[in-house]
Design a protein around this motif. Structure first.
Motif, PDB file in Angstrom:
ATOM      1  N   SER A  54       0.885  -1.166   0.000  1.00  0.00           N
ATOM      2  CA  SER A  54       0.000   0.000   0.000  1.00  0.00           C
ATOM      3  C   SER A  54       0.918   1.211   0.000  1.00  0.00           C
ATOM      4  O   SER A  54       1.787   1.337   0.872  1.00  0.00           O
ATOM      5  N   ILE A  55       0.734   2.089  -0.973  1.00  0.00           N
ATOM      6  CA  ILE A  55       1.667   3.203  -1.173  1.00  0.00           C
ATOM      7  C   ILE A  55       0.890   4.500  -1.316  1.00  0.00           C
ATOM      8  O   ILE A  55      -0.121   4.557  -2.010  1.00  0.00           O
ATOM      9  N   ASP A  56       1.385   5.539  -0.660  1.00  0.00           N
ATOM     10  CA  ASP A  56       0.794   6.872  -0.776  1.00  0.00           C
ATOM     11  C   ASP A  56       1.481   7.593  -1.934  1.00  0.00           C
ATOM     12  O   ASP A  56       2.672   7.882  -1.874  1.00  0.00           O
ATOM     13  N   ASP A  57       0.733   7.837  -3.003  1.00  0.00           N
ATOM     14  CA  ASP A  57       1.279   8.494  -4.187  1.00  0.00           C
ATOM     15  C   ASP A  57       0.230   9.459  -4.738  1.00  0.00           C
ATOM     16  O   ASP A  57      -0.775   9.041  -5.309  1.00  0.00           O
ATOM     17  N   VAL A  63      -3.454   6.994  -1.209  1.00  0.00           N
ATOM     18  CA  VAL A  63      -3.009   5.649  -0.832  1.00  0.00           C
ATOM     19  C   VAL A  63      -3.669   4.629  -1.763  1.00  0.00           C
ATOM     20  O   VAL A  63      -4.892   4.584  -1.888  1.00  0.00           O
ATOM     21  N   ASP A  65      -3.275   0.390  -3.456  1.00  0.00           N
ATOM     22  CA  ASP A  65      -2.691  -0.944  -3.342  1.00  0.00           C
ATOM     23  C   ASP A  65      -2.022  -1.270  -4.671  1.00  0.00           C
ATOM     24  O   ASP A  65      -2.616  -1.086  -5.733  1.00  0.00           O
ATOM     25  N   GLN A  87      -7.620   1.254  -5.790  1.00  0.00           N
ATOM     26  CA  GLN A  87      -8.019   2.104  -4.676  1.00  0.00           C
ATOM     27  C   GLN A  87      -9.533   1.945  -4.543  1.00  0.00           C
ATOM     28  O   GLN A  87     -10.294   2.704  -5.139  1.00  0.00           O
TER      29      GLN A  87
END
Length: 116
Positions: A54-57, A63, A65, A87
């Motif tokens: 899971s990344i915040d971009d 956020v 996946d 998402q």
């Protein structure tokens, strides 16, 4: 008189084929600086098939996946990686990254509705 004009006309036409006598040179090629990858493409570039996170971009709407699906060779012969970015409740998006020189390049995102 016409006989004297032929060599002059010929020399004018052929002068475009010769190098400039004044030493004009082409400008040196300046390399295009690589644009740094945002967190999602960066994760894809550093991981193999099966990797998940899971990344915040912000480029992908916050956020998300990410699951790296695998590597493949493009029709142009470039090494590429494919991943699914999701998402919920939005639809998943397929993301493709391909090698560009020493780095990676995010291919154009063409998903119709994409992540917002």
């Amino acid at each position: 008189m016409r006989i004297f004009l032929i060599p002059i006309a010929l020399s004018i036409v052929l002068s475009g084929c010769l190098a400039s006598p004044f030493g004009s040179t082409d400008a040196p090629e300046v390399p295009i600086p690589e644009t740094p990858l945002s967190p999602v493409p960066q994760f894809i570039s550093m991981n193999n098939a099966g990797a998940q996170a899971s990344i915040d971009d912000p480029a992908f709407g916050g956020v998300v996946d990410v699951m790296v699906e695998g590597s493949f060779t493009s029709a142009s012969g470039r090494d590429c990686r494919r991943a699914v970015v999701s998402q919920p409740p939005h639809e998943a998006e397929i993301v493709v990254l391909c090698r560009q020189g020493d780095g990676w390049e995010l291919m154009p995102r063409v998903w119709g509705r994409g992540l917002e």
